[in-house]
Design a protein around this motif. Sequence first.
Motif, PDB file in Angstrom:
ATOM      1  N   ILE A 123      39.461  45.104  55.598  1.00  0.00           N
ATOM      2  CA  ILE A 123      38.913  43.790  55.930  1.00  0.00           C
ATOM      3  C   ILE A 123      39.516  43.285  57.233  1.00  0.00           C
ATOM      4  O   ILE A 123      38.817  42.733  58.087  1.00  0.00           O
ATOM      5  N   TRP A 177      43.123  35.891  58.193  1.00  0.00           N
ATOM      6  CA  TRP A 177      42.068  36.033  57.194  1.00  0.00           C
ATOM      7  C   TRP A 177      42.452  37.028  56.108  1.00  0.00           C
ATOM      8  O   TRP A 177      42.223  36.787  54.932  1.00  0.00           O
ATOM      9  N   ALA A 235      44.661  35.445  53.729  1.00  0.00           N
ATOM     10  CA  ALA A 235      43.911  34.577  52.819  1.00  0.00           C
ATOM     11  C   ALA A 235      43.228  35.410  51.738  1.00  0.00           C
ATOM     12  O   ALA A 235      43.206  35.025  50.568  1.00  0.00           O
ATOM     13  N   TYR A 236      42.685  36.561  52.129  1.00  0.00           N
ATOM     14  CA  TYR A 236      42.055  37.427  51.130  1.00  0.00           C
ATOM     15  C   TYR A 236      43.082  37.914  50.112  1.00  0.00           C
ATOM     16  O   TYR A 236      42.835  37.900  48.905  1.00  0.00           O
ATOM     17  N   PHE A 238      45.866  36.544  49.225  1.00  0.00           N
ATOM     18  CA  PHE A 238      46.245  35.400  48.406  1.00  0.00           C
ATOM     19  C   PHE A 238      45.192  35.145  47.323  1.00  0.00           C
ATOM     20  O   PHE A 238      45.505  34.996  46.135  1.00  0.00           O
ATOM     21  N   THR A 239      43.916  35.137  47.743  1.00  0.00           N
ATOM     22  CA  THR A 239      42.834  34.852  46.797  1.00  0.00           C
ATOM     23  C   THR A 239      42.732  35.943  45.734  1.00  0.00           C
ATOM     24  O   THR A 239      42.551  35.636  44.545  1.00  0.00           O
ATOM     25  N   MET A 254      43.025  35.285  41.742  1.00  0.00           N
ATOM     26  CA  MET A 254      41.898  35.463  40.833  1.00  0.00           C
ATOM     27  C   MET A 254      42.089  36.644  39.897  1.00  0.00           C
ATOM     28  O   MET A 254      41.818  36.551  38.702  1.00  0.00           O
ATOM     29  N   ALA A 255      42.508  37.772  40.447  1.00  0.00           N
ATOM     30  CA  ALA A 255      42.448  38.994  39.647  1.00  0.00           C
ATOM     31  C   ALA A 255      43.762  39.347  38.973  1.00  0.00           C
ATOM     32  O   ALA A 255      43.759  40.054  37.974  1.00  0.00           O
ATOM     33  N   PRO A 293      45.956  35.682  36.266  1.00  0.00           N
ATOM     34  CA  PRO A 293      45.645  35.453  34.842  1.00  0.00           C
ATOM     35  C   PRO A 293      46.144  36.582  33.950  1.00  0.00           C
ATOM     36  O   PRO A 293      46.181  36.421  32.741  1.00  0.00           O
ATOM     37  N   SER A 317      42.063  45.831  36.613  1.00  0.00           N
ATOM     38  CA  SER A 317      41.556  44.705  37.385  1.00  0.00           C
ATOM     39  C   SER A 317      41.674  44.997  38.884  1.00  0.00           C
ATOM     40  O   SER A 317      40.769  44.684  39.664  1.00  0.00           O
ATOM     41  N   MET A 321      38.756  45.184  41.631  1.00  0.00           N
ATOM     42  CA  MET A 321      38.796  44.385  42.863  1.00  0.00           C
ATOM     43  C   MET A 321      38.565  45.268  44.081  1.00  0.00           C
ATOM     44  O   MET A 321      37.856  44.882  45.015  1.00  0.00           O
ATOM     45  N   PHE A 343      35.003  46.139  44.280  1.00  0.00           N
ATOM     46  CA  PHE A 343      34.273  44.935  44.671  1.00  0.00           C
ATOM     47  C   PHE A 343      34.369  44.715  46.177  1.00  0.00           C
ATOM     48  O   PHE A 343      33.353  44.531  46.859  1.00  0.00           O
ATOM     49  N   TRP A 345      36.939  26.708  50.560  1.00  0.00           N
ATOM     50  CA  TRP A 345      37.847  27.841  50.776  1.00  0.00           C
ATOM     51  C   TRP A 345      37.064  29.148  50.881  1.00  0.00           C
ATOM     52  O   TRP A 345      37.290  29.962  51.769  1.00  0.00           O
ATOM     53  N   LEU A 384      36.624  31.743  53.895  1.00  0.00           N
ATOM     54  CA  LEU A 384      37.044  33.121  53.666  1.00  0.00           C
ATOM     55  C   LEU A 384      35.958  34.105  54.096  1.00  0.00           C
ATOM     56  O   LEU A 384      36.235  35.133  54.705  1.00  0.00           O
ATOM     57  N   TRP A 389      34.239  29.278  35.902  1.00  0.00           N
ATOM     58  CA  TRP A 389      35.540  29.941  35.810  1.00  0.00           C
ATOM     59  C   TRP A 389      36.546  29.038  35.114  1.00  0.00           C
ATOM     60  O   TRP A 389      37.264  29.464  34.205  1.00  0.00           O
ATOM     61  N   ARG A 396      39.476  30.586  27.243  1.00  0.00           N
ATOM     62  CA  ARG A 396      40.409  31.696  27.077  1.00  0.00           C
ATOM     63  C   ARG A 396      41.733  31.213  26.509  1.00  0.00           C
ATOM     64  O   ARG A 396      42.292  31.830  25.594  1.00  0.00           O
ATOM     65  N   LEU A 403      29.083  46.391  43.443  1.00  0.00           N
ATOM     66  CA  LEU A 403      29.743  45.100  43.639  1.00  0.00           C
ATOM     67  C   LEU A 403      29.924  44.408  42.295  1.00  0.00           C
ATOM     68  O   LEU A 403      31.009  43.941  41.942  1.00  0.00           O
ATOM     69  N   GLY A 419      32.362  46.216  39.917  1.00  0.00           N
ATOM     70  CA  GLY A 419      33.749  45.911  40.277  1.00  0.00           C
ATOM     71  C   GLY A 419      34.159  44.561  39.733  1.00  0.00           C
ATOM     72  O   GLY A 419      35.200  44.419  39.089  1.00  0.00           O
ATOM     73  N   MET A 478      34.650  44.582  36.022  1.00  0.00           N
ATOM     74  CA  MET A 478      35.916  45.132  35.545  1.00  0.00           C
ATOM     75  C   MET A 478      37.003  44.068  35.567  1.00  0.00           C
ATOM     76  O   MET A 478      37.794  43.948  34.628  1.00  0.00           O
ATOM     77  N   VAL A 479      37.042  43.292  36.670  1.00  0.00           N
ATOM     78  CA  VAL A 479      38.059  42.241  36.768  1.00  0.00           C
ATOM     79  C   VAL A 479      37.842  41.202  35.665  1.00  0.00           C
ATOM     80  O   VAL A 479      38.772  40.836  34.929  1.00  0.00           O
ATOM     81  N   MET A 516      38.722  42.325  32.137  1.00  0.00           N
ATOM     82  CA  MET A 516      40.166  42.376  31.889  1.00  0.00           C
ATOM     83  C   MET A 516      40.715  40.978  31.627  1.00  0.00           C
ATOM     84  O   MET A 516      41.623  40.790  30.829  1.00  0.00           O
ATOM     85  N   ILE A 517      40.145  39.966  32.316  1.00  0.00           N
ATOM     86  CA  ILE A 517      40.681  38.618  32.154  1.00  0.00           C
ATOM     87  C   ILE A 517      40.177  37.980  30.865  1.00  0.00           C
ATOM     88  O   ILE A 517      40.944  37.394  30.106  1.00  0.00           O
TER      89      ILE A 517
END
Lengths: 300, 405
Positions: free
Chosen positions: A45, A78, A81-82, A84-85, A89-90, A93, A105, A109, A112, B13, B17, B54, B61, B368, B371, B374-375, B378-379
């Motif tokens: 990226i 950037w 930031a990716y 971090f995000t 998210m993945a 949790p 996970s 990702m 994805f 955000w 991004l 979410w 959850r 896409l 993927g 899968m995430v 798992m959550i």
Amino acid sequence: MDGFIELFLSGITRGSIYALIALGYTMVYGIIELINFAHGEIYMIGSFVALVVASLLGLAGFPMLGILCVAILVATLWSAAYGFTVEKMAYRPLRDASRLSPLISAIGMSVFLQNYISLAQTSDFQVFPYLIPEFEFLEPIAHILAPSAFLIIVTSLLVMLALSLFIKFTRLGKAMRATAQNRTMATLLGINPDTIISMTFIIGSALAAIGGVLIASHTGVTKFNIGFIAGIKAFTAAVLGGIGSIPGAMLGGFVLGLCESFGAGYISSDYEDVFAFAILILILLFRPSGLMGRAPVQKV
Amino acid sequence: MYLIKRSLLVSIWFVLLTLPLLAVKVDTTNETLIWRWENMLYVAVSAFVLYMLWLLAMRWRSRQRRSEELAQPRVHNLYSTITDNKVIVGAFNLILLAILVLLPLLSSGYQINIWTTALIYVILGLGLNIVVGFAGQLVLGYAAFYAVGAYTFGLLHQNFGVGFWVALPCGAAVAGFFGILVSLPVIRLRGDYLAIVTLGFGEITRLVLENWIEVTNGPGGISNIPRPALFNLELSDTGTAVWVYYIVLLFMLIAFISLLRLKNSRVGRSWIAVSEDETASEVMGINTTWAKLTAFALSAVWAGIAGVLFATKTRFINPDSFTFMDSALFLCIVVLGGMGSVYGMLLGAFAIALLPEYLRAFSEYRMLLFGAAMVLMMIFRPQGLIPPKARQYRVSKLLGKEAQS
């Protein structure tokens, strides 16, 4: 002899890129014991963001060196930031889940992000603009050391030096080391582990992005799946040096780069990628703690 | 209000991004930039909505988890009443079997092709589930065993003119041998290291297939792989496709039933014990090395069979069918269906193979979405869509009739 030096330098060039990416793997693994599969994608990226920025500025007619600096800066921001995000998210949790969950996970990702770039930009090879200025003092050895290779080596050495100083002397660096050593104890001493983990992802992603921009301007192309192979190789470097160890990742990167370069030069270039995988497997089988790592103690 | 404010921030955000990558596209041939501002609008709106979902899902959850902590041994809901009822499950099995058997009579050649792929995916899911779901060892190079099966058939046919029925056991044996070969060194590794080493083996296999041109014909692959013959009948193209479909269905059923039986056998229980806690199971007297070895070998054998079936179905194989993305796809089947679940593999494989075919608009985004799936799995639902059920023993049945009265 010239051939040897050429292979050596090309090995160091690759090696410094592997080392830059490996640092991200090793820092994350040191703190949360997760192989961050999406890390290679962050590197990819970075190269794509730089491509967009460089094309944008290139059309506006900026000078070459200026474009390179801005592209690296924006790509770093950037990608951080990716990173971090992605962590938020993945992985966050799944902090208390079994060990397989965050790993799966992470693979999800990675799949994805690869497909995201392939759909958002292109699934083909993308030409990367030439951004490296000519260095005059390199003229006499230009046939063995391209200016881009020189820039890669110098930049990554500087970045690695800065990182080592940061980890060693700053408050945040100390907090990171403390969290890696013992997360519960660090929490008791007033370190917020979530902040530290986020910072680790941000720093690791920024380093990977620098690597991504440098390698894309060195080879002149980028593609949505370059992160996969580069990620595996960098992971190999991290394991080779001892996962969790920062100097280990740097050493591992250079050793792997040299092995690959000499292997490709003296044995066969068709099986270049096989060398990295073979090294990875052999290291994991015979010395899983790596060159500089400590053997983990398994408590029951 | 809080929800909306958070969602707005997240939406901004995500717009930032994705700004450089979704709004701008570089056209290097014409040296121009293509601006796609409309994408930003889509991102903003979808990030807003998805983040709200979410947050709600996260609340659900944590409630779910709290009720788990209260240690209710078995929650009785509609789902468990249905799956506990033997009659309903039996009827479901029969209907499903009838649909699968009758399918070729009702559909075109193209449809049969898709469903054959789906059934091969079921076999792969079941095979991978042995090692990932039952034995708890994350294998990321499953496509390598699949490739070994397919190439065994391809090469045997090319060099010795061997037919399908001879190649099938050979493919299974070679893949199984390969599985043992890989598992011997990696068996002492745990968790993520094992994952990465199997990934390495998978990539090495693909690279060898690609570069050993004298034997494998490299990226060109092997073509003209024969279809199996049905006695001495001359079959049309659709006819052989139907025949291949039934063979694949037969093997899927064998895999399915054998796994159902195997799961509660001594070996199956030792796999599950190893996946729960390796040290504890070793202390209990389980030979963990043997358990993992059998899991690897059996899993590889099924991949080999699936590989031979795949080769005979497509009649052409090349290394592109056996990349890491394929391994990830097979893993996705297992994760979606439920690790350790046998019925789940049907659902997982059908979802992966059929959804992109029947929802054409969605096929471009399939990897896409897989993927992301899968995430999310798992959550929110790590046990999969159809979680495995442990066998239950009733004390009254074990003690005999006196205890019942």
